[in-house]
Design a protein around this motif. Sequence first.
Motif, PDB file in Angstrom:
ATOM      1  N   LEU A 184       0.812  -1.210   0.000  1.00 46.47           N
ATOM      2  CA  LEU A 184       0.000   0.000   0.000  1.00 46.47           C
ATOM      3  C   LEU A 184       0.844   1.257   0.000  1.00 46.47           C
ATOM      4  CD1 LEU A 184      -2.823  -1.039   2.469  1.00 46.47           C
ATOM      5  CD2 LEU A 184      -2.951  -0.882  -0.010  1.00 46.47           C
ATOM      6  N   ASP A 185       2.036   1.206   0.611  1.00 44.93           N
ATOM      7  CA  ASP A 185       2.873   2.403   0.645  1.00 44.93           C
ATOM      8  C   ASP A 185       3.609   2.617  -0.667  1.00 44.93           C
ATOM      9  OD1 ASP A 185       4.450   0.156   1.031  1.00 44.93           O
ATOM     10  OD2 ASP A 185       5.938   1.224   2.225  1.00 44.93           O
ATOM     11  N   GLN A 186       3.429   1.714  -1.654  1.00 44.42           N
ATOM     12  CA  GLN A 186       4.027   1.894  -2.973  1.00 44.42           C
ATOM     13  C   GLN A 186       2.978   2.006  -4.082  1.00 44.42           C
ATOM     14  OE1 GLN A 186       6.932  -1.164  -3.673  1.00 44.42           O
ATOM     15  NE2 GLN A 186       8.156  -0.627  -1.884  1.00 44.42           N
ATOM     16  N   LEU A 187       1.698   1.991  -3.708  1.00 43.52           N
ATOM     17  CA  LEU A 187       0.612   2.084  -4.685  1.00 43.52           C
ATOM     18  C   LEU A 187       0.154   3.535  -4.781  1.00 43.52           C
ATOM     19  CD1 LEU A 187      -1.503   0.758  -6.535  1.00 43.52           C
ATOM     20  CD2 LEU A 187      -2.926   0.423  -4.504  1.00 43.52           C
ATOM     21  N   PRO A 188       0.382   4.220  -5.914  1.00 44.62           N
ATOM     22  CA  PRO A 188      -0.006   5.632  -6.021  1.00 44.62           C
ATOM     23  C   PRO A 188      -1.517   5.817  -5.854  1.00 44.62           C
ATOM     24  CG  PRO A 188       1.473   5.002  -7.819  1.00 44.62           C
ATOM     25  CD  PRO A 188       1.075   3.731  -7.128  1.00 44.62           C
ATOM     26  N   ALA A 189      -1.891   6.807  -5.078  1.00 42.87           N
ATOM     27  CA  ALA A 189      -3.313   7.082  -4.869  1.00 42.87           C
ATOM     28  C   ALA A 189      -3.990   7.522  -6.160  1.00 42.87           C
ATOM     29  CB  ALA A 189      -3.470   8.157  -3.791  1.00 42.87           C
ATOM     30  N   SER A 190      -3.237   8.090  -7.105  1.00 40.78           N
ATOM     31  CA  SER A 190      -3.818   8.566  -8.361  1.00 40.78           C
ATOM     32  C   SER A 190      -4.393   7.435  -9.199  1.00 40.78           C
ATOM     33  CB  SER A 190      -2.766   9.322  -9.174  1.00 40.78           C
ATOM     34  OG  SER A 190      -1.667   8.478  -9.487  1.00 40.78           O
ATOM     35  N   ARG A 191      -4.028   6.193  -8.895  1.00 40.08           N
ATOM     36  CA  ARG A 191      -4.533   5.054  -9.655  1.00 40.08           C
ATOM     37  C   ARG A 191      -5.909   4.610  -9.185  1.00 40.08           C
ATOM     38  NH1 ARG A 191      -0.334   0.290  -9.702  1.00 40.08           N
ATOM     39  NH2 ARG A 191      -2.099  -1.051  -9.218  1.00 40.08           N
ATOM     40  N   LEU A 192      -6.335   5.105  -8.026  1.00 41.19           N
ATOM     41  CA  LEU A 192      -7.518   4.566  -7.377  1.00 41.19           C
ATOM     42  C   LEU A 192      -8.715   5.486  -7.491  1.00 41.19           C
ATOM     43  CD1 LEU A 192      -5.813   3.226  -4.138  1.00 41.19           C
ATOM     44  CD2 LEU A 192      -6.365   1.959  -6.214  1.00 41.19           C
ATOM     45  N   GLU A 193      -9.882   4.886  -7.644  1.00 41.77           N
ATOM     46  CA  GLU A 193     -11.146   5.611  -7.613  1.00 41.77           C
ATOM     47  C   GLU A 193     -11.710   5.611  -6.194  1.00 41.77           C
ATOM     48  OE1 GLU A 193     -14.824   7.410  -8.413  1.00 41.77           O
ATOM     49  OE2 GLU A 193     -12.863   7.475  -9.343  1.00 41.77           O
ATOM     50  N   ALA A 210      -8.814 -12.156   9.032  1.00 36.47           N
ATOM     51  CA  ALA A 210      -9.489 -12.009  10.316  1.00 36.47           C
ATOM     52  C   ALA A 210      -9.805 -10.557  10.620  1.00 36.47           C
ATOM     53  CB  ALA A 210      -8.616 -12.604  11.427  1.00 36.47           C
ATOM     54  N   GLY A 211      -9.002  -9.637  10.084  1.00 32.58           N
ATOM     55  CA  GLY A 211      -9.241  -8.222  10.343  1.00 32.58           C
ATOM     56  C   GLY A 211     -10.248  -7.588   9.408  1.00 32.58           C
ATOM     57  N   GLY A 212     -10.599  -8.266   8.300  1.00 31.35           N
ATOM     58  CA  GLY A 212     -11.544  -7.710   7.337  1.00 31.35           C
ATOM     59  C   GLY A 212     -10.944  -7.680   5.941  1.00 31.35           C
ATOM     60  N   ILE A 213     -11.630  -7.002   5.032  1.00 34.39           N
ATOM     61  CA  ILE A 213     -11.229  -6.928   3.627  1.00 34.39           C
ATOM     62  C   ILE A 213     -11.107  -5.470   3.209  1.00 34.39           C
ATOM     63  CG2 ILE A 213     -12.002  -7.368   1.252  1.00 34.39           C
ATOM     64  CD1 ILE A 213     -13.251  -9.937   2.234  1.00 34.39           C
ATOM     65  N   ILE A 214     -10.040  -5.155   2.477  1.00 33.95           N
ATOM     66  CA  ILE A 214      -9.870  -3.836   1.869  1.00 33.95           C
ATOM     67  C   ILE A 214      -9.828  -4.031   0.360  1.00 33.95           C
ATOM     68  CG2 ILE A 214      -8.332  -1.866   1.575  1.00 33.95           C
ATOM     69  CD1 ILE A 214      -7.476  -2.190   4.448  1.00 33.95           C
ATOM     70  N   ASN A 215     -10.793  -3.452  -0.342  1.00 35.33           N
ATOM     71  CA  ASN A 215     -10.888  -3.565  -1.795  1.00 35.33           C
ATOM     72  C   ASN A 215     -10.443  -2.263  -2.434  1.00 35.33           C
ATOM     73  OD1 ASN A 215     -11.542  -4.566  -4.367  1.00 35.33           O
ATOM     74  ND2 ASN A 215     -13.596  -3.702  -4.259  1.00 35.33           N
ATOM     75  N   LEU A 216      -9.397  -2.325  -3.250  1.00 33.09           N
ATOM     76  CA  LEU A 216      -8.861  -1.160  -3.957  1.00 33.09           C
ATOM     77  C   LEU A 216      -9.473  -1.131  -5.352  1.00 33.09           C
ATOM     78  CD1 LEU A 216      -5.164  -1.852  -2.942  1.00 33.09           C
ATOM     79  CD2 LEU A 216      -6.741  -0.314  -1.780  1.00 33.09           C
ATOM     80  N   VAL A 217     -10.300  -0.133  -5.626  1.00 33.59           N
ATOM     81  CA  VAL A 217     -11.015  -0.044  -6.903  1.00 33.59           C
ATOM     82  C   VAL A 217     -10.302   0.978  -7.787  1.00 33.59           C
ATOM     83  CG1 VAL A 217     -13.218   0.414  -8.023  1.00 33.59           C
ATOM     84  CG2 VAL A 217     -13.169  -0.611  -5.740  1.00 33.59           C
ATOM     85  N   GLN A 218      -9.795   0.518  -8.925  1.00 34.51           N
ATOM     86  CA  GLN A 218      -9.049   1.385  -9.824  1.00 34.51           C
ATOM     87  C   GLN A 218      -9.988   2.191 -10.724  1.00 34.51           C
ATOM     88  OE1 GLN A 218      -5.069  -0.461 -11.098  1.00 34.51           O
ATOM     89  NE2 GLN A 218      -6.425  -2.235 -11.030  1.00 34.51           N
ATOM     90  N   LYS A 219      -9.471   3.300 -11.229  1.00 34.51           N
ATOM     91  CA  LYS A 219     -10.275   4.192 -12.058  1.00 34.51           C
ATOM     92  C   LYS A 219     -10.595   3.547 -13.407  1.00 34.51           C
ATOM     93  CE  LYS A 219      -8.522   8.495 -10.098  1.00 34.51           C
ATOM     94  NZ  LYS A 219      -7.722   9.715 -10.317  1.00 34.51           N
ATOM     95  N   LYS A 220     -11.821   3.851 -13.861  1.00 30.89           N
ATOM     96  CA  LYS A 220     -12.244   3.393 -15.176  1.00 30.89           C
ATOM     97  C   LYS A 220     -13.203   4.428 -15.749  1.00 30.89           C
ATOM     98  CE  LYS A 220     -15.148  -0.113 -15.866  1.00 30.89           C
ATOM     99  NZ  LYS A 220     -15.647  -1.509 -16.012  1.00 30.89           N
ATOM    100  N   GLN A 221     -12.782   5.144 -16.789  1.00 34.51           N
ATOM    101  CA  GLN A 221     -13.622   6.161 -17.412  1.00 34.51           C
ATOM    102  C   GLN A 221     -14.723   5.492 -18.228  1.00 34.51           C
ATOM    103  OE1 GLN A 221     -13.167   9.326 -16.841  1.00 34.51           O
ATOM    104  NE2 GLN A 221     -11.112   9.396 -15.958  1.00 34.51           N
ATOM    105  N   VAL A 222     -15.962   6.049 -18.154  1.00 37.10           N
ATOM    106  CA  VAL A 222     -17.085   5.423 -18.861  1.00 37.10           C
ATOM    107  C   VAL A 222     -17.930   6.435 -19.643  1.00 37.10           C
ATOM    108  CG1 VAL A 222     -17.277   3.489 -17.263  1.00 37.10           C
ATOM    109  CG2 VAL A 222     -18.497   5.594 -16.776  1.00 37.10           C
ATOM    110  N   LYS A 223     -17.470   7.664 -19.806  1.00 37.07           N
ATOM    111  CA  LYS A 223     -18.275   8.639 -20.529  1.00 37.07           C
ATOM    112  C   LYS A 223     -18.061   8.514 -22.025  1.00 37.07           C
ATOM    113  CE  LYS A 223     -19.159  12.695 -19.177  1.00 37.07           C
ATOM    114  NZ  LYS A 223     -20.586  12.471 -18.912  1.00 37.07           N
ATOM    115  N   ASP A 224     -19.032   9.019 -22.774  1.00 34.32           N
ATOM    116  CA  ASP A 224     -18.951   8.982 -24.229  1.00 34.32           C
ATOM    117  C   ASP A 224     -17.779   9.833 -24.703  1.00 34.32           C
ATOM    118  OD1 ASP A 224     -21.157   7.359 -24.396  1.00 34.32           O
ATOM    119  OD2 ASP A 224     -22.559   9.038 -24.537  1.00 34.32           O
ATOM    120  N   SER A 225     -17.277   9.500 -25.910  1.00 34.73           N
ATOM    121  CA  SER A 225     -16.179  10.204 -26.547  1.00 34.73           C
ATOM    122  C   SER A 225     -14.903  10.063 -25.715  1.00 34.73           C
ATOM    123  CB  SER A 225     -16.540  11.683 -26.758  1.00 34.73           C
ATOM    124  OG  SER A 225     -15.521  12.334 -27.503  1.00 34.73           O
TER     125      SER A 225
END
Length: 801
Positions: A184-193, A210-225
Amino acid sequence: MLVVVCLVPSTASAQVSGGISGTLLDRSTRQPLPFANVLLLRLPDSTLAGNTQTADNGTFALVSVPLGHYVLRAEALGYQTTRRSITLNATTPVLRLGEWLAAPMVVQLDGVVVQGEKAVLVEDLDKKIINVDKDLNSVGGTAADVLQKVPSVAVDENGQVSLRGNASVTLYLDGKPAPSSLRLDQLPASRLETIEVITNPGARYSAQGAGGIINLVQKKQVKDSWNGEALVTVGTRDKYSASLNLGRKVGKFNFYSNVNGLNNEFRGSSALQQVAIAEGRTTGTDQTGRAVRHQVNKALRLGVDYAWRPEQTLTLTAEFYKNDLHQTNHFTTQLTRDTDPTIILQNQNPEVDDLYTMRVGSNYRHTWAAYPGRELTASATYTLDGGTVTTEQRVLDGPASYTRQARRQFLDVTIHLPSAQIDYVHPLDDKRRWGAGVKTDVMVTPGTAEYTVQPVPGAEFIRQEANSYRYHYQQVIPQAYGSYQQKNDHWDYQVGLRAEFTGLQARVLPMGSTNQRIFNLFPSATVARTLPHHEQRLQLSYSRRLNRPNFLQIVALPIYTDARNYMVGNPALRPEYVHVAELGHQVTWQHTTLNTTLFGRFANQAIQSLRTVDTLATRLSGQPDFITRTSYANLGRTASYGMEVSLTQPVTTWWKLIANGSFYRNQVASYTGSGTRANFTGTAYLLNTFSPTKTLAVQLSGNYRAPLVVPQGRLLAVYGVDVALRQRLFHDRAALTLRVSDLFDTRRQYTRLRAAGLTTNLQTKYETRVGYLGFTWFLGTSKPASSIDNQPKGDTGGFGG
């Protein structure tokens, strides 16, 4: 099947009164809108006749509705309120709306566009969602910086995450298990949504963690053009990052890509004091150090969605990551033994990591317009992790007996991670549904650990057969689950059962091998109640989970961190089993939301890290100091129970406040295996967002983690303050962000450990007060990420199985 047959008669009787169901979607992207409020208003007086919330997939259902005329209203944050006229009569007592589309909130007033905005932190009773783009203090930072905002979450200087004092947190990337090399300390925040934190997952989630789940969702553009954004960030003392997100939607295809790079250099310091009794003599180590860590990360991600029918979508992705780390530690070490003369050494420990990850995946999703809530998803991924890690220990100055040799360990690592899963959800009627899924995870990792010695400076390194190893680790985990959910007026019930089999084989040559075959059942249950007044909800949940030992914890492979300390796995280590219970309450009035959660987490066979004096290695070294050994053991029971509170409150029209904190009792087994150690601890976080002008946003935040006990000692408190501002430019085509992390330079790690014949005090301080200046340019049809309708949408990838 017996459950389905027994419940069929209730279907007919429920339809006498009537019901309404549907799926709420974003009008432009067709993405589901979870956690939206759906209100049923009776005509003609508009009194409230019923209400519910949409599920993760946007579906909702109102049951036991009297026949009559109504207005159905949907309210989602950042979207226009949507209304539909509804009539239920004897001919049509049950109404299935299918897809119900909601438009983003955009109001045109004399050339001024007012747009709804996402909150930095969205709290629900079973999930916490961080919208990364809204967190100005993440610009130029990493995922570890973002997670500091989550209640009960702590991140140390090595990127290790703990939740409510438990470090067994499972990382996902777009809804699938993350590569083992991901830090996590090497994953740029700019990659994440977004970042999703799930503290008590149900049966459709993997039981690991046991502590839970952390899901990192990356950016994905979906607008036209064409659309996207470009970001460049510069930080003080040699810190640079850049990213480019591009997307284009053409007909049934949606193409998206992300490329980013990071080149950071951090400086740090450390201090270590150790006293040990070995061979009947007292030996002391007093060490001060300074470090330089240079990390270079590169990433490329390509993806395409193909919707050949409105109800069917196929997604293909390919990703490549390259992580390079060069770290050099310089130490001044003072050694004392009884009344012997003091020895002073100058040490150097360089480390070079050359790692890569390749990942390909596919995901298929099928829904049925005629049957809202029915959904089939199937996915397959293959991940290849590989690379080399080289560590050295050198004595640059000191007595001749110390300076003769330099030691080097070379690790060659390859990890294969194939995975496949299928999930299906089937509604029985408007208020009942069942789901099931199967999944298989495989991990295969062959590799070598070569230990070499350089007799004198400048000579070649000579392989030491006695300390060099070959290893092979294989783990196969087939899994299956089933769940059942039912709504009844204001009640919501969900039960599930998950079965997982763990088969692993670990061989370390020439030392030996170990095998494990373990089958487990993991029940889960949730009961929720919608309360009247101020949109209140009460939820009680329970789940059984486990923490499997990872590869390095179970393989008897010595890893030399420096000349006097090494780590080694324990082949006899077994999984840690955890019972988790939560009681949450959420209340919303106007723009204020208050979440309160009581929680308890109780573990058996707790996996703990232990540091001891290796008397044999100390004797064989022939030096007037001692060697410590860090390994792992199942140590009795641990428990943490307490309360979390989170408040979202607009103070004025230009000042918004988010405050959250936790207070809980943390109890662990003593390192001796008898007795316990406990303390009251917690976390606190405060975020102030100011909008002094229409184009300027300012954020001031602070976080605190109280002292925490561990089996051999305690971790002292960590705290800091961050400040950031963002100015939108060029008619919202660009944005300039300035932030300073750890404004008062207070974040540092203190560790105190005690064991039989050993006392350790360790302090580490990496460079945390850093200034960042970032410039973002929005491309094509994109607008600043503060607006809802132009937010890039992440691909959760689907959980389950």
